[in-house]
Design an enzyme around this catalytic site. Structure first.
Site, mmCIF file in Angstrom:
data_model
loop_
_atom_site.group_PDB
_atom_site.id
_atom_site.type_symbol
_atom_site.label_atom_id
_atom_site.label_comp_id
_atom_site.label_asym_id
_atom_site.label_seq_id
_atom_site.Cartn_x
_atom_site.Cartn_y
_atom_site.Cartn_z
ATOM 1 N N GLU B 51 -6.696 -41.229 6.877
ATOM 2 C CA GLU B 51 -6.712 -42.644 6.488
ATOM 3 C C GLU B 51 -5.390 -43.360 6.763
ATOM 4 O O GLU B 51 -5.368 -44.563 7.011
ATOM 5 C CB GLU B 51 -7.076 -42.789 5.006
ATOM 6 N N PHE B 113 -15.603 -38.044 -10.106
ATOM 7 C CA PHE B 113 -15.228 -37.404 -8.848
ATOM 8 C C PHE B 113 -14.702 -38.451 -7.863
ATOM 9 O O PHE B 113 -15.325 -39.489 -7.673
ATOM 10 C CB PHE B 113 -16.439 -36.678 -8.248
ATOM 11 N N GLN B 114 -13.584 -38.175 -7.249
ATOM 12 C CA GLN B 114 -12.911 -39.080 -6.315
ATOM 13 C C GLN B 114 -12.626 -40.459 -6.909
ATOM 14 O O GLN B 114 -12.650 -41.461 -6.210
ATOM 15 C CB GLN B 114 -13.683 -39.196 -4.994
ATOM 16 N N LYS B 163 -18.985 -48.658 -5.859
ATOM 17 C CA LYS B 163 -20.135 -48.329 -5.014
ATOM 18 C C LYS B 163 -21.371 -49.164 -5.369
ATOM 19 O O LYS B 163 -22.124 -49.584 -4.488
ATOM 20 C CB LYS B 163 -20.463 -46.838 -5.139
ATOM 21 N N MET B 481 18.186 -37.949 12.958
ATOM 22 C CA MET B 481 18.956 -38.835 12.095
ATOM 23 C C MET B 481 19.457 -38.078 10.868
ATOM 24 O O MET B 481 20.581 -38.290 10.405
ATOM 25 C CB MET B 481 18.119 -40.049 11.687
#
Lengths: 163, 573
Positions: B51, B113-114, B163, B481
Site C-alpha cells: 500500500e 478483525f482488521q 464497509k 548519508m
C-alpha cells in the site's frame, strides 16, 4: 504569559480531538479546556487557557485557525473579558472545621451543595485565581477532593465571537 | 433520478472529479468498492504490491501535474501501510486523496478483525479527514476532499469508509455537487495590498537582493511570474530542494539550491544579502542552519499561502499571506508602474561578488585516480543523456543530494523527491506514478542500493502493467548519508550503515522480466545509459557501482551561519 483562547468549531465527531491533538503534536501546553455546543447546535465553543511567549501563542492561534473544522479563533486576553470557572470541593467537615468551612464559603460567596454528618461539598464560581485563593484560605488537612471545570470566557461589551 | 450503492457512488464521484487512474490494494473492507471497480470502465485501477507504493504513486502524480492523486486501501494493515505515504505527502504539501476501508459501522470500537482507528492514526499527517456516516454523503465528501486537498496549502485528505456504507443492495440518489461551500474553510485568494506595497519598496531599493523560492512556487503554479519578476529585476534566485525547477537551473541568474547541501554561491549570497524575497518557502531547518546567525543584514519579505509558515522560524519584516501566483502578479504590476528602478550600480557590484563566488567552484567533486566512479558523475551523465528534461524521481540519501545538485532542472514538476519527511522507498513508486501518467516521457528513479530495497517488490507491478521506468541505482554498498555522518561525527564507526548480502540486481530485474545492466567503469557509463533510455518499453535496472568514500559537499556546519560550510574532507569556509 497566560492566554485564554476562544474557539468556535464545527460540532462534528472528531473535531475536538483535532484541537487537542494539535496541542500535543506541536508541544503546546493546555492548562484548562472546556467545550460544549453553543446556541447553534452545529457549532461547539472551546475555551482553552495556555501559557507561552507571544511567538508561541501566535503559532497556536494560527495553527488552530488552520484546522479545517475550526470556524473562528479569538484570544480573549487581547481585550476586556470575563472569565469564570466552577469548582466543587469536598471537605472533611466535623468539629470546628464545620463552621470554619461554612464561614469561608460565605466570604467567597460559595454554596454548600451537599451535606453529610462528616462532609461538605462547596460549590464556588469565579476566576481561577479566586478559586485558588479559596483553597489556600482553608486548612488543607480537611480537603478530600477538588474538581474544576476549567475556564470559560467571554468578551465584555459589544464584542462577540460568532459567525 | 439515479440510484447507486455507496461503492458505485465513490467510483462515480472520482470519475466526475476527473480522475482516470487510482492506485490501490484490495482487502475485506473494500470488497464492495472493488466489485464496483470491476463493473465499470471509466477508472483504471493499478494494483501495487504494497500500500505504501500506492500512496507514493498517487503523490507523484500530484507532484507532476498539480492535481490530487488517489489511493485506495483496505482497513487495518492496509491503512497503516498507507501512513508513510500520507505523511510523505503531508510534509511536502502534496494534494492527495486516500480512501481507506473500515470495518462495518456496528463493529467500530469492537477491536474487530482488521480494524484500526484510521482517522485517529492519520490525524497528525493529514490536512483533513472524513468518516462516512451515510452512503448518500459520499459524493459530497469526495467533492470536499478534493477541494481541501488541492486548494490553499495543499495536503493529503483521508476518507474512511466503513464497509456497510458501500453495501451493493443499499442504493441512494446520486448527486455530485457542482461547488463546495464550507464556512470553516476559506483559503486566502489574494495578498494584502498595503503589505505588497511595503514589500515592493524593500524589493526595489535592495542593494544586495536574493530571491529565495520554494516548493510553494511550483505548487502555486507561479513559476512564470517568478521568472518574469526575477528577470525584470536582474536579481539572483536560489531554489530550495522542493523548489528546484521553479526557476530554470541553467539560467545565469540561478545560483542553485541553498541550505545544508546547497551550493557555495547560494549560501554565500543568502548570508550577505540585504533583502531576502522569500516565496513559497518555510525557512526550514535544513535551509537556515543556526537561526541566531541567519542572514544578519537581511530584511525579509515572506510570501506564503499558509500563515503558520510565516514568522515560525525566522521573523518576517514584511509578511504577505496569499497565493504566490496572484501576489507575484501584483508585484509585476507595481514594477511596471514604478518610477523607482532597481539600483543598477549596486546590482553590478553584487553580481560581480556573486560571480566571484560562483567561479570558485567550491565544494564541487573531484575525480581522483581511484578505479571507482563518482556518484556525481552518474548524475551529470543522466542530465546529459536525458537533455535535462527527464522526470527525476529520487529516493533519500546521498544520491538525492547529488541529483539535486548536479541535475539541472529547467522546468517545474520534473524533480520529484521526498524533501520534508525524507522517505526512503519513495523514489521507485514515484517514478511509476509519473510514468503511467506520462508514458512518452523519460522517467528516471535515482536511488541507492538501500532505498531501492524498501519498495523493490514493485518490480512486479511494473511487469504487470509494463511501466518502463529507468532505475539509476548508485550502488556504494552502504547507506551513504548515514556513513557520511558516521565518518564526520563518530570517527568512522560504521554502525549498521553497510549493506552485506546485496542481491544481484541484474538477475533480480531479469527475474521479473525486466532488463538489468551493471556498470562498474565510467567509460562504460554513457553507452549503457543511452542503451537503457533507448529501450522505451523496458524497465531497465542500472546497477552502477560508485565510490563509497564520497561525501556530499558543500555541507553547512551545524548551528553555524548559512555561509559556514565544509567544502571537502579537508576544506571549510
Amino acid at each position: 504569559m497566560r492566554h485564554i483562547l476562544s474557539v468556535l468549531l464545527e460540532n462534528e465527531p472528531g473535531a475536538l480531538s483535532r484541537v487537542v491533538g494539535l496541542f500535543s503534536q506541536r508541544n503546546f501546553n493546555i492548562e484548562t479546556l472546556t467545550v460544549a455546543a453553543t446556541d447553534d447546535p452545529t457549532l461547539s465553543r472551546i475555551t482553552i487557557t495556555t501559557t507561552g511567549i507571544d511567538k508561541v501563542v501566535e503559532q497556536i492561534t494560527k495553527q488552530l485557525n488552520k484546522l479545517v473544522d475550526v470556524v473562528k479563533v479569538v484570544d480573549l486576553t487581547e481585550g476586556d473579558h470575563i472569565e469564570r470557572e466552577l469548582m466543587m470541593v469536598k471537605y472533611k467537615a466535623s468539629g470546628a472545621a464545620r463552621d470554619e468551612i461554612k464561614r469561608t464559603a460565605d466570604i467567597f460567596r460559595g454554596q454548600i451543595i451537599d451535606i453529610t454528618p462528616t462532609t461538605y461539598v462547596v460549590q464556588l464560581v469565579g476566576s481561577s485565581k479566586k478559586l485558588d485563593a479559596f483553597i489556600e484560605a482553608l486548612d488543607s488537612s480537611h480537603l478530600i477532593e477538588v474538581v474544576r471545570t476549567g475556564v470559560s470566557g467571554i468578551a465584555r461589551g459589544e464584542k462577540t465571537l460568532s459567525i | 433520478m439515479e440510484l447507486l450503492s455507496g461503492a458505485q457512488m465513490l467510483i462515480r464521484a472520482l470519475h466526475d472529479q476527473g480522475i482516470t487512474k487510482i492506485y490501490g490494494y484490495p482487502g475485506g473492507s473494500v470488497l464492495h468498492i472493488y466489485d464496483a471497480i470491476f463493473q465499470q470502465q471509466d477508472i483504471e485501477h493499478i494494483l501495487v504490491r504494497h500500500e505504501q507504493a500506492a500512496t507514493h504513486m498517487a503523490d507523484a502524480y500530484a507532484r507532476a501535474t498539480g492535481k490530487a492523486g488517489v489511493a485506495l486501501v483496505t482497513s487495518g494493515p492496509g491503512a497503516t501501510n498507507a501512513i508513510t505515504g500520507i505523511a510523505t505527502a503531508y510534509c511536502d504539501s502534496i494534494p492527495m486523496v486516500v480512501i481507506t476501508g473500515q470495518v462495518p459501522s456496528h463493529l467500530i470500537g469492537e477491536d474487530a478483525f482488521q480494524e484500526t482507528d484510521m482517522i485517529g492514526i492519520s490525524r497528525p499527517v493529514v490536512k483533513h479527514s472524513f468518516s462516512v456516516k451515510h452512503p448518500s454523503e459520499i459524493p459530497g465528501i469526495v467533492k470536499k476532499a478534493f477541494h481541501i486537498a488541492e486548494s490553499g496549502r495543499p495536503g493529503p485528505v483521508v476518507i474512511d469508509v466503513p464497509k456497510d456504507m458501500t453495501n451493493p443492495t443499499d442504493k441512494f440518489e446520486y448527486i455530485f455537487p457542482k461547488t463546495v461551500k464550507m464556512r470553516s474553510y476559506n483559503p486566502v485568494s489574494k495578498g494584502h495590498s498595503g503589505q505588497i506595497k511595503k514589500a515592493f519598496d524593500l524589493l526595489i531599493n535592495a542593494k544586495r537582493p536574493i530571491i529565495y523560492a520554494g516548493g510553494g512556487v511550483i505548487l502555486g503554479r507561479a513559476c512564470d511570474e517568478l521568472i518574469e519578476l526575477a528577470q525584470a529585476l536582474n536579481y539572483p534566485v536560489t531554489n530550495t530542494l522542493m523548489g528546484l525547477g521553479g526557476y530554470p537551473g541553467t539560467d545565469r541568474q540561478s545560483v542553485g539550491m541553498l541550505g545544508m547541501h546547497g551550493s557555495y554561491e547560494a549560501n554565500m549570497t543568502m548570508h550577505h544579502s540585504d533583502m531576502i524575497f522569500a516565496v513559497g518557502v518555510r525557512f526550514d531547518d535544513r535551509v537556515t542552519n543556526g537561526l541566531d546567525k541567519f542572514c544578519p543584514t537581511a530584511k525579509i519579505v515572506h510570501i506564503d499561502i499558509d500563515p503558520t509558515s510565516i514568522s515560525k522560524n525566522v521573523r518576517a519584516d514584511v509578511p504577505i499571506v496569499g497565493p504566490a501566483k496572484v501576489v507575484l502578479q501584483e508585484f509585476l504590476k507595481l514594477l511596471k508602474a514604478s518610477k523607482v528602478q532597481a539600483d543598477k550600480e549596486a546590482l553590478k557590484t553584487w553580481w560581480h561578488q556573486i560571480d566571484e563566488w560562483r567561479t570558485r567552484h567550491a565544494g564541487r567533486y573531484l575525480t581522483d585516480d581511484s578505479e571507482k566512479m563518482k556518484p556525481q558523475q552518474v548524475i551529470e551523465m543522466l542530465s546529459k543523456v536525458t537533455n535535462g528534461d527527464a522526470y527525476v524521481c529520487s529516493d533519500v540519501g546521498q544520491h538525492q543530494m547529488f541529483a539535486a545538485q548536479y541535475y539541472k532542472f529547467n522546468k517545474p514538476n520534473r524533480w520529484i523527491n521526498s524533501g520534508g519527511l525524507g522517505t526512503m522507498g519513495f523514489g521507485f513508486p514515484a517514478a511509476m506514478g509519473v510514468k503511467v501518467n506520462f508514458p512518452d516521457a523519460d522517467v528516471a528513479c535515482v536511488t541507492g542500493e538501500g532505498s531501492i530495497q524498501m519498495n523493490i517488490q514493485e518490480l512486479s507491478t511494473c511487469s504487470q502493467y509494463n511501466i518502463p521506468v529507468k532505475i539509476i541505482c548508485l550502488n556504494n554498498g552502504s547507506l551513504g548519508m548515514v556513513r557520511q555522518w558516521q565518518d564526520m561525527n563518530y570517527e568512522s564507526r560504521h554502525s549498521h550503515s553497510y549493506m552485506e548480502s546485496l542481491p544481484d540486481f541484474v538477475k533480480l530485474a531479469e527475474a521479473y522480466g525486466h532488463v538489468g545492466i551493471r556498470v562498474e567503469k565510467y567509460e562504460d557509463l554513457e553507452d549503457a545509459m543511452r542503451r537503457a533510455f533507448a529501450m522505451k518499453d523496458k524497465l531497465v535496472f542500472m546497477d552502477i557501482i560508485v565510490d563509497e568514500h564520497e561525501h556530499v559537499y558543500p555541507m553547512q556546519i551545524p548551528r553555524g551561519a548559512m555561509r559556514d560550510m565544509l567544502l571537502s574532507k579537508t576544506e571549510r569556509t
